[in-house]
Write an enzyme that holds these catalytic residues in place. Sequence first.
Site, short mmCIF file in Angstrom:
data_model
loop_
_atom_site.label_atom_id
_atom_site.label_comp_id
_atom_site.label_asym_id
_atom_site.label_seq_id
_atom_site.Cartn_x
_atom_site.Cartn_y
_atom_site.Cartn_z
N GLY A 21 0.71 -1.32 -0.16
CA GLY A 21 0.07 0.09 -0.03
C GLY A 21 0.69 1.19 -0.01
O GLY A 21 2.14 1.13 -0.13
N ASP A 134 -8.55 5.64 7.21
CA ASP A 134 -8.35 5.02 5.98
C ASP A 134 -9.34 3.65 5.93
O ASP A 134 -8.93 2.73 5.61
CB ASP A 134 -6.87 4.78 5.66
CG ASP A 134 -6.73 4.15 4.36
OD1 ASP A 134 -7.74 4.42 3.32
OD2 ASP A 134 -5.87 3.41 4.01
#
Length: 904
Positions: A21, A134
Amino acid sequence: MTLAPGTRLGPYEIVAPLGAGGMGEVFLARDPRLGRDVAIKALPAAFAQDPERLARFEREAKLLASLSHPNIAGFHGLEEVAGARYLVLEFVEGETLAARIARGALPVDEAVDVCRQVAAGVEAAHEAGVVHRDLKPGNVMLRPDGTVKVLDFGLAKGGAAHGSSSDVGLSMSPTMTHAATGMGVILGTAAYMSPEQARGRAVDRRTDVWSFGCVLYECLAGQRAFEGETVSDMVARILEREPDWGALPAGTRVRLRELLKRCLAKDVKQRLQAIGEARIALEDLAMHPGESPSSATAATVAMRPRNRDGVPWLVVAVALVALAASLWRKPTVPTATELSIVPPGGRRVAEDVSYHPMAIAPDGRSVAYTVRERGVLKLRIRRLDTREDKEIAGIESARNLFFSRDSEWLGFFDSRKMYKVSVRGGAPVELADALQDRLGTWLDDGTIVYTRETTEPLYRIPDTGGAPVAITTLDSTRRERTHRFPSALDGGPWVVFTAQTVDSPGGYDDASIDAVSVKTGERRHLYKGARRAVWAPGGYLILARGSDLYAVKIDPRDPRITRDPVPVLADVSGDGSSGASYFAIADDGALAWIPGGEPEQTLEVGWFDRAGRWTLTPLAPGPYGQLVLSPDGARALVVAGPGGGSSDVWLADLSSGGMNRLTHGGKGGSPAWLPDGARIAHSGRDSSAGERVLVRRLDGAGGAREVARAGHPLIVSDVTPDGGSVVYSDYGQRTGRIHIAPVDGGAPSLELAAEGDGYEQAGMVSPDGRWVAYISNKTRREEVCVRRLGGSGGSWQVSTRGGGGVRWGREGRELFFVSGEILQRVSVTMRGDELSLGQPEPLFEVPPSPTESSFRDYDYDPAGDRFLFTRPPRGVAERREIAVSLRWAQRLGEALKNSGSKRR
């Protein structure tokens, strides 16, 4: 940074990549020391020299260290190798929620359960001052056992209250195509960003509420709430449009739709203000599965405000009513009321390995609980109707609390007695002797059933005192060693209790739940596989296993279990090694419990000096038990594992942090060094459930030599200074003794002469080999004593208010022991066959321990004049709350009508 399989990062070996990520790459790795898989998160090589990214990475580690919750992936540590930084995280098996949704929308009930757990995890983070920022399906993992874990707090920030400003940071969100610096940077994956986040404005925990709403919508609809070909398109839809409410399943209940709309309100002030409100709403939906989709029944959503000054707060009940015009109002009568009891003055609820620290009165109006102040247990009673919270004066070590049937008296155990005291205060009334008590229960007929010692049956006594009478018998054909945790079914005459065998003295989740009639003496086996059972009004038996509660219908006048129990509550604190489960139920249906699940067994190892100053060792945090220092103080034998007879002995280097496993298969424990530093003695279980005392070399040469054996658990405590004999004791036996076995196995063990009819254990030999210090309950309380090793004569009592974990100081001139979580020192003067003992002097308060007091997990280093201890890592929350749910049993009954539990 790409890491190839087989690469070593400190003690960890990379197995395979897991994903990548914006804030790091993740790899599967193996921890050979503790025999577990972990996830290693590495900062991308391109950013390794960026000080801002490094600062964010380190902040992530600190934030993760502050979080401990069953629905949050755990954090094991922060490593630095060759200048690169890595997070060591819990490896969660299963599939991501994103992968699950890719196969289609979740059924409504499954979506409610999954998102309820997501909300619980995020709520715990918010209570620790952490905002995720997130939250998305890709950061939610679904385990095969149904547990949901929230992952990746890499974009999180701490201290986020309403109106706080966002952190300055960098982003490489998977759906973003750029990174920027400065205020206004957009963080998070675009599809799940809140309007304020998309605008680059200040964010707080309500941003996570929005993202949670997006996740819940996607679970139900099988599509994102906001779609777009580009980031700009997606942001425009978030700011200007509503989700397609028509995409929700036709059967979506009104309350669920309204919850979604509250979560996805674009005006942050109109949005649901706390994720805990969503969690409670989903729990209520799960408890009422039969509601019609068109019903306008109120959904009760409770908010728990943060306690700013130590005063316990009543949790505010807010009802959500679905009206045609989407208006909201409070219902006249809420369906549930939640209370949170927080001890005043920043104290913690006094959880102990073997004791229950709280009880709720049958009338549901009071909760009694204990708090710890410098090793002393203080007894308090909270009135739920007036919020009055008062200390019962003159009581300093109350444990295992239980109320009388009229709620006017509180029963408890203190030192070696059972007492009762008026809830209004006054002097305690002594009722009976009790040594290692395991709770009591008050019956309608004015008698009390209780466990007075761990290795005895249940006893019954009038609540005015008198001679106790045994009402059960330990069944030798079942190898039973204990009957504990009695609970009267609807006030009697039947009492349910926990029965466990000598084969599993430290693990109770596989115990038997039996019942006995105090009128006829008839005994029945009800269920196998639970640690504790408690009666609940409405005709239910609540069973505890692990940190979960289960319910099953039962007739209190003719108790039998014919159906499978149904899970009804998760995340209840307790201790599996003793069977403790911290919950209680009132006759009016109120439930009180200590939330948080099983206590975190990951501990760090460090040194205390005599002033109580702490210095951490390089050992990585782990599930440690006993610690035994080598003769030179440079190494330690460490018992690591889940306990309950399933641990192993490891060799730890205290300067490098390296660890080497010495035993395997979870069958090693209670070690001691031989003076040569090359051999050790330890206990070990064999395949027939017997226990052995073994001697082995550290290098493994020659294998292990058996020097003693028994059909019950044994605890090795020491080796004589000449290296000739191993000192060990019986464990879990009413009249257990201390034994000495020759190291060469050439002669049978000798039993040390004992005083009284109790037990003696945990013997430690003085440096000159002439004296043995040990733990004895001859006074009906565990005390530290000393006597000649192998000689005649009496003993000297060292402690005066109970004690365990005895250790000798340098040259035998001191003794150390733990009493009431205070490390005590006693000076020792030896004159021939006589001892002169000083008064106990407190040194410092020691950390809570998962180990029983007799075998306290620490050791003394005479060369450095310091003490090796374990303690929970900083940031691991202590239990500071008792939760109360009023009318819980009534709502339970409504939910279980449609539970679909099967007949056994």
